[in-house]
Design an enzyme around this catalytic site. Structure first.
Site, short mmCIF file in Angstrom:
data_model
loop_
_atom_site.label_atom_id
_atom_site.label_comp_id
_atom_site.label_asym_id
_atom_site.label_seq_id
_atom_site.Cartn_x
_atom_site.Cartn_y
_atom_site.Cartn_z
N TYR A 1 -2.85 13.69 -12.28
CA TYR A 1 -1.98 12.24 -12.10
C TYR A 1 -0.96 12.16 -12.90
O TYR A 1 -1.09 11.21 -13.54
CB TYR A 1 -3.29 11.15 -11.76
CG TYR A 1 -2.86 10.19 -10.92
CD1 TYR A 1 -2.85 10.30 -9.72
CD2 TYR A 1 -2.11 9.18 -11.54
CE1 TYR A 1 -2.48 9.13 -8.84
CE2 TYR A 1 -1.92 7.77 -10.81
CZ TYR A 1 -2.09 8.07 -9.33
OH TYR A 1 -1.56 6.86 -8.61
N TYR B 1 -4.89 2.78 -9.14
CA TYR B 1 -5.88 3.77 -9.35
C TYR B 1 -6.25 3.76 -10.70
O TYR B 1 -5.29 3.46 -11.77
CB TYR B 1 -5.35 4.98 -8.92
CG TYR B 1 -6.17 6.06 -9.01
CD1 TYR B 1 -7.54 6.21 -8.71
CD2 TYR B 1 -5.59 7.38 -9.62
CE1 TYR B 1 -8.44 7.32 -8.75
CE2 TYR B 1 -6.49 8.47 -9.78
CZ TYR B 1 -7.99 8.34 -9.45
OH TYR B 1 -8.52 9.46 -9.65
N ARG C 1 -2.63 11.24 2.86
CA ARG C 1 -1.49 12.03 3.02
C ARG C 1 -0.81 12.11 1.68
O ARG C 1 -0.73 12.95 1.20
CB ARG C 1 -0.39 11.49 4.16
CG ARG C 1 0.77 12.40 4.22
CD ARG C 1 1.71 12.07 5.09
NE ARG C 1 1.34 12.24 6.22
CZ ARG C 1 1.76 13.28 7.28
NH1 ARG C 1 2.83 13.92 6.81
NH2 ARG C 1 1.15 13.44 8.36
N ALA C 2 -0.63 10.87 0.98
CA ALA C 2 0.09 10.62 -0.17
C ALA C 2 -0.89 11.43 -1.21
O ALA C 2 -0.37 12.12 -2.14
CB ALA C 2 0.14 9.24 -0.55
N SER D 1 0.75 -1.15 0.01
CA SER D 1 -0.08 0.08 -0.02
C SER D 1 0.90 1.23 0.07
O SER D 1 0.81 2.14 0.96
CB SER D 1 -0.97 -0.05 1.32
OG SER D 1 -1.70 1.01 1.19
N1 LIG Z 1 -5.72 8.04 -1.78
C1 LIG Z 1 -6.22 7.53 -3.23
O1 LIG Z 1 -6.64 8.28 -3.69
C2 LIG Z 1 -5.74 6.15 -3.85
C3 LIG Z 1 -6.66 5.69 -4.80
C4 LIG Z 1 -6.27 4.66 -5.48
C5 LIG Z 1 -4.95 3.83 -5.20
N2 LIG Z 1 -4.33 4.49 -3.87
C6 LIG Z 1 -3.15 3.71 -3.70
O2 LIG Z 1 -3.15 3.16 -2.24
C7 LIG Z 1 -2.21 3.29 -1.80
C8 LIG Z 1 -1.75 3.76 -0.33
O3 LIG Z 1 -2.05 4.88 -0.64
P1 LIG Z 1 -2.86 6.10 0.29
O4 LIG Z 1 -3.41 7.00 -0.49
O5 LIG Z 1 -3.48 5.34 1.22
O6 LIG Z 1 -1.75 6.97 1.10
P2 LIG Z 1 -0.72 6.67 2.25
O7 LIG Z 1 -0.05 8.15 2.32
O8 LIG Z 1 -1.56 6.42 3.43
O9 LIG Z 1 0.36 5.76 1.94
C9 LIG Z 1 1.32 5.62 0.90
C10 LIG Z 1 2.55 5.20 2.03
O10 LIG Z 1 3.44 5.22 0.89
C11 LIG Z 1 4.62 5.13 1.94
N3 LIG Z 1 5.84 5.34 1.13
C12 LIG Z 1 6.27 6.28 0.22
N4 LIG Z 1 7.68 6.12 -0.51
C13 LIG Z 1 8.02 4.91 0.11
C14 LIG Z 1 8.96 3.95 -0.17
N5 LIG Z 1 10.03 4.43 -0.98
N6 LIG Z 1 9.16 2.91 0.65
C15 LIG Z 1 8.10 2.56 1.50
N7 LIG Z 1 7.11 3.49 1.57
C16 LIG Z 1 6.90 4.43 0.92
C17 LIG Z 1 4.35 6.52 2.51
O11 LIG Z 1 5.13 6.86 3.78
C18 LIG Z 1 2.91 6.17 3.05
O12 LIG Z 1 2.96 5.59 4.12
C19 LIG Z 1 -1.01 3.59 -2.85
O13 LIG Z 1 -0.44 2.43 -3.76
C20 LIG Z 1 -1.56 4.65 -3.66
O14 LIG Z 1 -1.23 4.86 -4.88
C21 LIG Z 1 -4.54 5.46 -3.29
#
Ligand SMILES: NC(=O)c1ccc[n+]([C@@H]2O[C@H](COP(=O)([O-])OP(=O)(O)OC[C@H]3O[C@@H](n4cnc5c(N)ncnc54)[C@H](O)[C@@H]3O)[C@@H](O)[C@H]2O)c1
Length: 296
Positions: A190, A180, A231-232, A128
């Site tokens: 994006y 996504y 956050r991301a 994730s």
């Molecule tokens: N939030 C959205 O709208 C959305 C939609 C679809 C998919 N996603 C995907 O869900 C997943 C989780 O993201 P999120 O949006 O919940 O945000 P999030 O901020 O909770 O999670 C992203 C995490 O990645 C970590 N990270 C970044 N670079 C890293 C590295 N080099 N090594 C290890 N960890 C690293 C960050 O510290 C963070 O904890 C991601 O793959 C994201 O693309 C998010």
């Protein structure tokens, strides 16, 4: 009653550093179903995460419906950009946030899991995490380095996790990642090669399902989640707009909540999904099915 039972199973959720993202919601759902959970946390976020936990700032969100709290059995440092410690450049290894963490590579977390829990420490792995340093730039303006970093951290990291951890999984093991819809439809804003990384992640889901299925008997799936202001995602700069747009145009107009992704992840990681591998499952209130914006 049919229930998701993950008792006596251990899950690694890679990409948890606060309670605001999908990783945390998934960890919580896995724990609700009885799994013990270890997390991999990006070293630059590790201190902040530990502080939040110690100061009780996450207590409310850690409370489980079944009673008790979501406890992390271990919090391992993990920088998924590196397969081995030797791959990390000297300036990273010696920098403030990395130097005292020990081996923060993918190989490092695998070695620690075996040292802490034995030869077969895992049943479930959730990827994730994502990072695209140039996510705010259109693809046309993205540098080669920015693009390759996005693909390396956000997609190759899954290949590497499966390669290193599949041999450590107990029978019935399950891998899951988060993608996504920007992988298959244009989402203006994006950028930075993140759409390319997600396309790679989805394609790799199919190939890894086949290869690791045959070699190690594990399953590999992916959830295509709707937008959520983690956050991301907030770093993209347009997340509120994306959330509103989906609410206005999806078949189900209530905003997507992270626990809905958590519940789907718990199901896909469970023995109930033993026949499901190589798939991308949409958890997006049905938005992917639409071919035309709803008139306001
Ligand atoms: N939030 C959205 O709208 C959305 C939609 C679809 C998919 N996603 C995907 O869900 C997943 C989780 O993201 P999120 O949006 O919940 O945000 P999030 O901020 O909770 O999670 C992203 C995490 O990645 C970590 N990270 C970044 N670079 C890293 C590295 N080099 N090594 C290890 N960890 C690293 C960050 O510290 C963070 O904890 C991601 O793959 C994201 O693309 C998010």
């Amino acid at each position: 009653m049919l229930s998701i039972d993950l008792s006596n199973k251990r899950a690694l959720v890679a990409g948890v550093a606060d309670d605001g993202g999908y990783g945390f919601a998934i960890a919580r759902s896995l724990a609700e179903a009885g799994a013990s959970v270890v997390v991999g946390t990006w070293p630059p976020a590790l201190n902040i995460f530990n502080n939040l936990l110690e100061r009780g700032k996450l207590d409310e969100s850690r409370r489980l419906d079944r009673g008790g709290m979501l406890e992390f059995e271990r919090i391992y440092p993990l920088d998924a950009a590196y397969d081995t410690l030797a791959d990390a450049p000297e300036d990273v290894r010696t920098s403030k946030r990395y130097k005292d963490t020990g081996d923060f590579s993918i190989d490092g977390i695998a070695t620690r899991l075996v040292a802490d829990f034995g030869e077969r420490p895992l049943d479930i792995v959730v990827h994730s995490l994502a990072n695209g340093p140039e996510v705010k730039k259109p693809l046309l303006d993205t540098s080669r380095a920015g693009y390759l970093t996005a693909v390396s951290v956000s997609a190759y990291s899954m290949v590497s996790l499966v390669a290193r951890l599949a041999p450590l999984m107990r029978p019935g093991g399950s891998f899951l990642s988060l993608t996504y819809m920007a992988s298959e439809r244009v989402i203006p804003g994006y950028g930075g090669g993140m759409s390319s990384a997600k396309a790679a992640l989805e394609s790799d889901t199919r190939v890894l399902a086949y290869e690791a299925g045959r070699r190690h008997g594990v399953r590999v799936n992916c959830i295509s989640a709707g937008p959520w202001a983690s956050r991301a995602a907030s770093a993209i700069g347009i997340i509120e707009k994306m959330v509103e747009y989906v609410s206005a145009n999806a078949p189900l107009s209530a905003p997507l909540a992270a626990p809905e992704v958590g519940a789907a992840a718990a199901f896909l990681s469970s023995p109930l999904a033993s026949g499901i591998t190589g798939t991308v499952v949409y958890v997006d209130k049905g938005y992917h099915a639409m071919g035309m914006a709803v008139q306001s």
